[in-house]
Scaffold this motif. Sequence first.
Motif, PDB file in Angstrom:
ATOM      1  N   PRO A 282     -29.828  21.552 -11.696  1.00  0.00           N
ATOM      2  CA  PRO A 282     -29.120  20.256 -11.829  1.00  0.00           C
ATOM      3  C   PRO A 282     -29.547  19.438 -10.761  1.00  0.00           C
ATOM      4  O   PRO A 282     -29.864  19.797  -9.781  1.00  0.00           O
ATOM      5  CB  PRO A 282     -27.628  20.788 -11.779  1.00  0.00           C
ATOM      6  N   GLY A 283     -29.846  18.278 -11.198  1.00  0.00           N
ATOM      7  CA  GLY A 283     -30.211  17.113 -10.303  1.00  0.00           C
ATOM      8  C   GLY A 283     -29.546  16.751  -9.233  1.00  0.00           C
ATOM      9  O   GLY A 283     -29.958  16.342  -8.100  1.00  0.00           O
ATOM     10  N   ASN A 284     -28.122  17.018  -9.191  1.00  0.00           N
ATOM     11  CA  ASN A 284     -27.264  16.508  -8.188  1.00  0.00           C
ATOM     12  C   ASN A 284     -27.327  17.519  -6.973  1.00  0.00           C
ATOM     13  O   ASN A 284     -26.863  17.016  -5.992  1.00  0.00           O
ATOM     14  CB  ASN A 284     -25.791  16.494  -8.545  1.00  0.00           C
ATOM     15  N   VAL A 285     -27.999  18.614  -7.091  1.00  0.00           N
ATOM     16  CA  VAL A 285     -28.119  19.480  -6.080  1.00  0.00           C
ATOM     17  C   VAL A 285     -29.386  19.269  -5.011  1.00  0.00           C
ATOM     18  O   VAL A 285     -29.589  19.783  -4.019  1.00  0.00           O
ATOM     19  CB  VAL A 285     -27.739  20.908  -6.264  1.00  0.00           C
ATOM     20  N   ILE A 286     -30.406  18.472  -5.729  1.00  0.00           N
ATOM     21  CA  ILE A 286     -31.738  18.379  -5.321  1.00  0.00           C
ATOM     22  C   ILE A 286     -31.702  17.648  -3.770  1.00  0.00           C
ATOM     23  O   ILE A 286     -30.861  16.526  -4.013  1.00  0.00           O
ATOM     24  CB  ILE A 286     -32.733  17.734  -6.312  1.00  0.00           C
ATOM     25  N   PRO A 287     -31.951  18.014  -2.874  1.00  0.00           N
ATOM     26  CA  PRO A 287     -32.128  16.999  -1.532  1.00  0.00           C
ATOM     27  C   PRO A 287     -32.941  15.925  -1.545  1.00  0.00           C
ATOM     28  O   PRO A 287     -34.294  15.987  -1.819  1.00  0.00           O
ATOM     29  CB  PRO A 287     -32.470  17.971  -0.418  1.00  0.00           C
ATOM     30  N   ARG A 288     -32.361  14.489  -1.454  1.00  0.00           N
ATOM     31  CA  ARG A 288     -32.999  13.432  -1.851  1.00  0.00           C
ATOM     32  C   ARG A 288     -32.620  12.317  -1.250  1.00  0.00           C
ATOM     33  O   ARG A 288     -31.498  11.996  -0.545  1.00  0.00           O
ATOM     34  CB  ARG A 288     -32.764  13.284  -3.595  1.00  0.00           C
TER      35      ARG A 288
ATOM     36  N   LYS B 239     -23.386  27.686 -12.653  1.00  0.00           N
ATOM     37  CA  LYS B 239     -23.782  28.783 -13.664  1.00  0.00           C
ATOM     38  C   LYS B 239     -24.949  28.495 -14.422  1.00  0.00           C
ATOM     39  O   LYS B 239     -25.220  27.311 -14.892  1.00  0.00           O
ATOM     40  CB  LYS B 239     -22.567  28.693 -14.595  1.00  0.00           C
ATOM     41  N   PHE B 240     -25.736  29.331 -14.619  1.00  0.00           N
ATOM     42  CA  PHE B 240     -26.975  29.059 -15.438  1.00  0.00           C
ATOM     43  C   PHE B 240     -27.073  29.950 -16.433  1.00  0.00           C
ATOM     44  O   PHE B 240     -26.592  31.282 -16.704  1.00  0.00           O
ATOM     45  CB  PHE B 240     -28.276  29.854 -14.478  1.00  0.00           C
ATOM     46  N   ASP B 241     -27.432  29.762 -17.679  1.00  0.00           N
ATOM     47  CA  ASP B 241     -27.657  30.472 -18.948  1.00  0.00           C
ATOM     48  C   ASP B 241     -28.897  30.987 -18.942  1.00  0.00           C
ATOM     49  O   ASP B 241     -30.102  30.480 -18.794  1.00  0.00           O
ATOM     50  CB  ASP B 241     -27.467  29.643 -20.105  1.00  0.00           C
ATOM     51  N   LEU B 242     -29.146  32.695 -18.878  1.00  0.00           N
ATOM     52  CA  LEU B 242     -30.358  33.033 -18.804  1.00  0.00           C
ATOM     53  C   LEU B 242     -30.994  32.941 -19.765  1.00  0.00           C
ATOM     54  O   LEU B 242     -32.435  33.254 -19.688  1.00  0.00           O
ATOM     55  CB  LEU B 242     -30.352  34.571 -18.307  1.00  0.00           C
TER      56      LEU B 242
ATOM     57  N   ALA C 159     -28.931  25.256 -16.469  1.00  0.00           N
ATOM     58  CA  ALA C 159     -27.558  25.150 -15.902  1.00  0.00           C
ATOM     59  C   ALA C 159     -26.504  24.574 -16.794  1.00  0.00           C
ATOM     60  O   ALA C 159     -27.000  23.444 -17.426  1.00  0.00           O
ATOM     61  CB  ALA C 159     -27.495  24.203 -14.514  1.00  0.00           C
ATOM     62  N   VAL C 160     -25.449  25.325 -17.027  1.00  0.00           N
ATOM     63  CA  VAL C 160     -24.474  24.818 -18.050  1.00  0.00           C
ATOM     64  C   VAL C 160     -23.286  24.529 -17.536  1.00  0.00           C
ATOM     65  O   VAL C 160     -22.353  24.026 -18.109  1.00  0.00           O
ATOM     66  CB  VAL C 160     -24.401  26.097 -18.808  1.00  0.00           C
ATOM     67  N   ALA C 161     -22.783  24.832 -16.007  1.00  0.00           N
ATOM     68  CA  ALA C 161     -21.614  24.414 -15.782  1.00  0.00           C
ATOM     69  C   ALA C 161     -21.543  24.218 -14.122  1.00  0.00           C
ATOM     70  O   ALA C 161     -22.577  25.180 -13.525  1.00  0.00           O
ATOM     71  CB  ALA C 161     -20.392  25.307 -16.171  1.00  0.00           C
ATOM     72  N   GLN C 162     -20.590  23.881 -13.442  1.00  0.00           N
ATOM     73  CA  GLN C 162     -20.679  23.902 -11.901  1.00  0.00           C
ATOM     74  C   GLN C 162     -18.994  24.157 -11.463  1.00  0.00           C
ATOM     75  O   GLN C 162     -18.201  23.453 -12.233  1.00  0.00           O
ATOM     76  CB  GLN C 162     -21.131  22.794 -11.189  1.00  0.00           C
TER      77      GLN C 162
ATOM     78  N   THR D 109     -12.293  23.567 -13.410  1.00  0.00           N
ATOM     79  CA  THR D 109     -12.917  22.325 -13.881  1.00  0.00           C
ATOM     80  C   THR D 109     -14.353  22.411 -13.929  1.00  0.00           C
ATOM     81  O   THR D 109     -14.886  22.807 -12.626  1.00  0.00           O
ATOM     82  CB  THR D 109     -12.522  21.229 -13.371  1.00  0.00           C
ATOM     83  N   ASN D 110     -15.087  22.140 -14.963  1.00  0.00           N
ATOM     84  CA  ASN D 110     -16.589  22.153 -14.745  1.00  0.00           C
ATOM     85  C   ASN D 110     -16.918  20.741 -14.123  1.00  0.00           C
ATOM     86  O   ASN D 110     -16.642  19.593 -14.621  1.00  0.00           O
ATOM     87  CB  ASN D 110     -17.240  22.229 -16.036  1.00  0.00           C
ATOM     88  N   VAL D 111     -17.405  20.784 -12.959  1.00  0.00           N
ATOM     89  CA  VAL D 111     -17.482  19.555 -11.952  1.00  0.00           C
ATOM     90  C   VAL D 111     -18.779  19.246 -11.793  1.00  0.00           C
ATOM     91  O   VAL D 111     -19.128  18.519 -11.115  1.00  0.00           O
ATOM     92  CB  VAL D 111     -16.808  19.824 -10.644  1.00  0.00           C
ATOM     93  N   SER D 112     -19.679  19.527 -13.027  1.00  0.00           N
ATOM     94  CA  SER D 112     -21.059  18.982 -13.177  1.00  0.00           C
ATOM     95  C   SER D 112     -21.244  17.551 -13.018  1.00  0.00           C
ATOM     96  O   SER D 112     -22.168  16.990 -12.058  1.00  0.00           O
ATOM     97  CB  SER D 112     -21.805  19.530 -14.397  1.00  0.00           C
ATOM     98  N   ALA D 113     -20.393  16.819 -13.459  1.00  0.00           N
ATOM     99  CA  ALA D 113     -20.244  15.156 -13.287  1.00  0.00           C
ATOM    100  C   ALA D 113     -19.292  14.666 -12.279  1.00  0.00           C
ATOM    101  O   ALA D 113     -19.129  13.498 -12.550  1.00  0.00           O
ATOM    102  CB  ALA D 113     -20.246  14.713 -14.870  1.00  0.00           C
TER     103      ALA D 113
END
Length: 469
Positions: free
Chosen positions: A169-175, A234-237, A242-245, A302-306
Amino acid sequence: MRVKPIPALLVSVLFSGMAHAVPAFVNGLAISGATVDQSSGTDFERRVGFFSDIYYDPNRKEWWGLSDRGPGGGTLSYETRVQRFTLDVDAATGAIANFQVAQTIKFTKDGSAMNGLAPNPTNALGNAFDPEGFVVNPRNGNFLVSDEYGPSLYEFNRSGQFIRAFENPGNVIPRSATGEANYAGDTGNVAGKRTNRGYEGLAVSPDGKYAYTMLQSAMLDEGGGDGTVNRIVKFDLASGKAVAQYAYQMKRASQGQGISSLVAINDHEFLVLERNNRGIGVGAAFATADKEVYKIDIAGATNVSAIDLDAVGAVYAKVSKSPQFLDLDKDTIDLDGDGDKESAGKSPEKWEGLAIGPQLTDGSFLLLAGTDNDYSVTQNTGGTQLDVWFDFNAADPYASAIQCPLGETTGCAGWSDSLHLLPGVLHAYKASTSDLAGYAAPVAEPEIGSLMLAGLGLLGVMTRRRKPA
């Protein structure tokens, strides 16, 4: 900034009315910091970094111990690896003995070593690899390994050869503010994971459908060093995506607090090893060690991906978290082999490995915890790497430690036989069925089941052939 909790899903709800069981300490092992693995090279190059993670594969009855990026903190070339080890386990008591490295497997990609050197250039990962979490996919037997540099999740075959990287997921990339990644440090970064605080925890669901990675602590844009909420991804193998956080509430933000291991109990409950950076380590403050294991549940979270976890007005449910499940630093063992247990409070700094082991004869399970010893290596202000030797009988073992050239003691001022490299430590606990209520072991992979059936069929044929006419 503060998050508004959802009262109906407060941490205590899930565990209200349940007896708080505590696994019982059985015994521990201190494994010499000079222990070498089964690879080739000098003794220093083969020095085992011990247990950045531990995994027990019940389908093959195998123990695995993960070494991280190697000595030098990303400044020395080190071919990253995992160790298969053997351990004698008393089936009645859960007592452990006789640790031995049985096999060393190095991680490779396109014929080149996955190396512990920090990414260079800093905006590309290349073969830079800092492995911190390890599991075996029960469906195919492959290795899943989480990494701190990316952070990343990779799959390798059983020879250590790279198969694929999962879509992060893009939000975890250090940038930076312009979106450019810097994987080698925090300089210029304003968002994503903090340096050396990537996917520290990794678990796999018993059915082999999902993998769960866990950041060591809060991201730069969610409190950074002052943040207390970090993320489980959470990753779908099957899809590799990634499908949830989910959001996890840590005990504190200070003292380098972070999580070090994630272990699946079933498809929604997990054990989390959370610790500060105090204790006996190559560069740690000695007092006061705090190493705890908690039981968590993502059901209802909660799925906090966004969702920005520390945004003003953010509303979400965190994962449910039990009271303390296990206190890793309260039990002491003989750290230097002199026959005496060191005094209370002398806990290793880096408790990082945790695994549910084999079932014992009374139905309980062995729970094994282990430490990362950083190869007993540190560096001085000039960047020179040095071995650290400890006197574990001293009031403050780190304050009385000495530093010597790597792999050498001759001519090192102050060295004596009372000094020891920092060992790798294992603790064995007996966890009852009540302690691990709801535990589901990883299901056997299809290949294993087929081989077992074929073996039973062959046995039947042989038996019929042996019958007298």
